[in-house]
Design a protein around this motif. Structure first.
Motif, short mmCIF file in Angstrom:
data_model
loop_
_atom_site.label_atom_id
_atom_site.label_comp_id
_atom_site.label_asym_id
_atom_site.label_seq_id
_atom_site.Cartn_x
_atom_site.Cartn_y
_atom_site.Cartn_z
N LEU A 8 0.90 -1.05 -0.04
CA LEU A 8 0.11 -0.06 -0.02
C LEU A 8 0.76 1.46 0.09
CD1 LEU A 8 -2.76 -1.11 2.59
CD2 LEU A 8 -3.04 -0.86 0.18
N LEU A 11 2.05 1.83 -3.53
CA LEU A 11 1.04 2.45 -4.35
C LEU A 11 0.61 3.81 -3.98
CD1 LEU A 11 -1.50 -0.51 -4.22
CD2 LEU A 11 -0.33 0.23 -6.31
N CYS A 12 0.99 4.08 -2.72
CA CYS A 12 0.70 5.49 -2.53
C CYS A 12 2.04 6.55 -2.84
CB CYS A 12 0.54 5.91 -1.12
SG CYS A 12 -0.78 5.38 -0.30
N PHE A 15 1.48 6.97 -6.60
CA PHE A 15 0.39 7.94 -6.90
C PHE A 15 0.99 9.39 -6.59
CE2 PHE A 15 -2.65 10.95 -4.80
CZ PHE A 15 -3.62 10.83 -5.69
N GLN A 107 -9.05 5.38 -3.81
CA GLN A 107 -9.39 3.86 -3.78
C GLN A 107 -8.00 3.19 -4.31
OE1 GLN A 107 -13.15 2.56 -5.26
NE2 GLN A 107 -12.16 0.89 -6.11
N LEU A 108 -7.37 2.20 -3.78
CA LEU A 108 -6.21 1.59 -4.19
C LEU A 108 -6.66 0.09 -4.46
CD1 LEU A 108 -3.50 2.78 -1.87
CD2 LEU A 108 -3.99 3.68 -4.16
N GLN A 109 -6.12 -0.76 -5.52
CA GLN A 109 -6.59 -2.11 -5.63
C GLN A 109 -5.24 -2.92 -5.20
OE1 GLN A 109 -9.90 -2.33 -6.32
NE2 GLN A 109 -9.53 -4.32 -6.14
N THR A 114 -9.62 -4.06 -2.08
CA THR A 114 -10.00 -2.61 -2.37
C THR A 114 -9.49 -1.95 -0.88
OG1 THR A 114 -11.46 -2.75 -4.00
CG2 THR A 114 -11.58 -0.67 -3.01
#
Length: 150
Positions: A8, A11-12, A15, A107-109, A114
């Motif tokens: 996570l 992913l952030c 982003f 929203q992250l997959q 989710t």
């Protein structure tokens, strides 16, 4: 559980890096457009155009500053220690969804799961802070039960 939080976090990070790149590119283009603009004989038109370009530059500067601040917040969470109560860097599983308290990345997959990356200062983030497994709260007319804090 740490592996999920690390994913996570990545992913952030992706982003926020994309937001920084987008803001830097837009800022560069706005500055180039402003420098390329030459004064025409229509003075008012020129001034209006220059002002609009300056507003575009200012807006992109603010977006860049915001993205860089989010990057600093995210960096501070890199090795956040485990806590039984929700805090910045926590992954919180609730009856109404899963939340990663970090930055507002939406929203992250993660595989088939989710997870919502939210800021601790967001409305739901404020409600989650300090809560432990078993606690509950209401948000937007829904009852949330905390199943786990990691």
């Amino acid at each position: 559980m740490q592996e999920i939080k690390d994913s996570l976090y990545q992913l952030c990070l992706k982003f926020i890096e994309e937001r920084i790149n987008t803001a830097e590119t837009a800022l560069k283009q706005a500055r180039e457009a402003s420098n390329d603009d030459t004064k025409s004989s229509a003075g008012d038109k020129y001034e209006t155009s220059r002002e609009m370009m300056q507003q575009d530059i200012d807006r992109n500067k603010r977006l860049l500053i915001d993205a860089e601040e989010n990057q600093r917040v995210l960096a501070s969470l890199k090795d956040a220690p485990f806590s039984e109560s929700a805090r910045n860097g926590s992954l919180v599983y609730t009856s109404q969804g899963n939340f990663y308290l970090s930055i507002s990345a939406g929203q992250l997959q993660l595989g088939k799961d989710t997870v919502f990356a939210i800021s601790a200062v967001s409305p739901i983030g404020k409600l989650l802070l300090g809560k432990e497994k078993g606690a509950s709260f209401d948000f937007n007319g829904k009852k949330y039960q905390i199943k786990e804090v990691a």
